[in-house]
Design a protein around this motif. Structure first.
Motif, mmCIF file in Angstrom:
data_model
loop_
_atom_site.group_PDB
_atom_site.id
_atom_site.type_symbol
_atom_site.label_atom_id
_atom_site.label_comp_id
_atom_site.label_asym_id
_atom_site.label_seq_id
_atom_site.Cartn_x
_atom_site.Cartn_y
_atom_site.Cartn_z
ATOM 1 N N ARG A 111 -34.644 80.122 -32.827
ATOM 2 C CA ARG A 111 -35.730 81.085 -32.617
ATOM 3 C C ARG A 111 -36.656 80.645 -31.485
ATOM 4 O O ARG A 111 -37.080 81.461 -30.668
ATOM 5 N N SER A 114 -34.803 81.306 -28.321
ATOM 6 C CA SER A 114 -34.517 82.728 -28.138
ATOM 7 C C SER A 114 -35.740 83.564 -27.802
ATOM 8 O O SER A 114 -35.635 84.554 -27.068
ATOM 9 N N GLU A 115 -36.880 83.191 -28.325
ATOM 10 C CA GLU A 115 -38.079 84.015 -28.152
ATOM 11 C C GLU A 115 -38.382 84.337 -26.691
ATOM 12 O O GLU A 115 -38.529 85.509 -26.342
#
Length: 132
Positions: A111, A114-115
């Motif tokens: 995450r 990916s953010e």
């Protein structure tokens, strides 16, 4: 070689270096170390290895029966019972807990990467042919 190509190559090298450092940091983390220790404990435990082999054999037989349409609810229950017995071994329970903890940590890291990309890095890095 143009300046742009040199800059791209240097940026790519920086990204690869950072990725390597991330991988090394993960391997050195307590969460990963616990996973490796519990995995080794399962691999060294004769009772666990025997139960794993029994479960895998039972599961394979069930999968074949299911493919031929011969699997019954009793077969499903038997596989589930064997899995529960395997997971109830203390060494196996500890390994599964460590595996869950590592998976959660890797999902957190995914995450974080990916953010800023606005894509799921782990899914995109996993290969081609994604079902949409």
């Amino acid at each position: 070689m143009s300046v742009d190509t040199t800059t791209e190559t240097a940026e790519q090298s920086d990204i690869e270096r950072l990725a390597t450092e991330l991988g090394e940091a993960i391997v050195e983390s307590p969460v990963y170390q616990r996973f490796e220790e519990t995995k080794a404990a399962v691999e060294a435990d004769e009772k666990a290895q025997e139960r794993i082999k029994e479960f895998e054999q039972l599961r394979q037989e069930f999968m074949l029966a299911r493919q031929t349409g011969e699997a019954t609810q009793d077969d499903v229950a038997e596989v589930q019972k064997a899995q529960q017995e395997l997971h109830s071994l203390p060494v196996m329970a500890e390994y599964l807990d460590a595996q869950d903890e590592l998976t959660a940590r890797l999902e957190d890291l995914n995450r974080a990467v990916s953010e800023p990309l606005a894509v799921d890095f782990g899914q995109q890095a996993g290969g081609c042919c994604q079902d949409e």
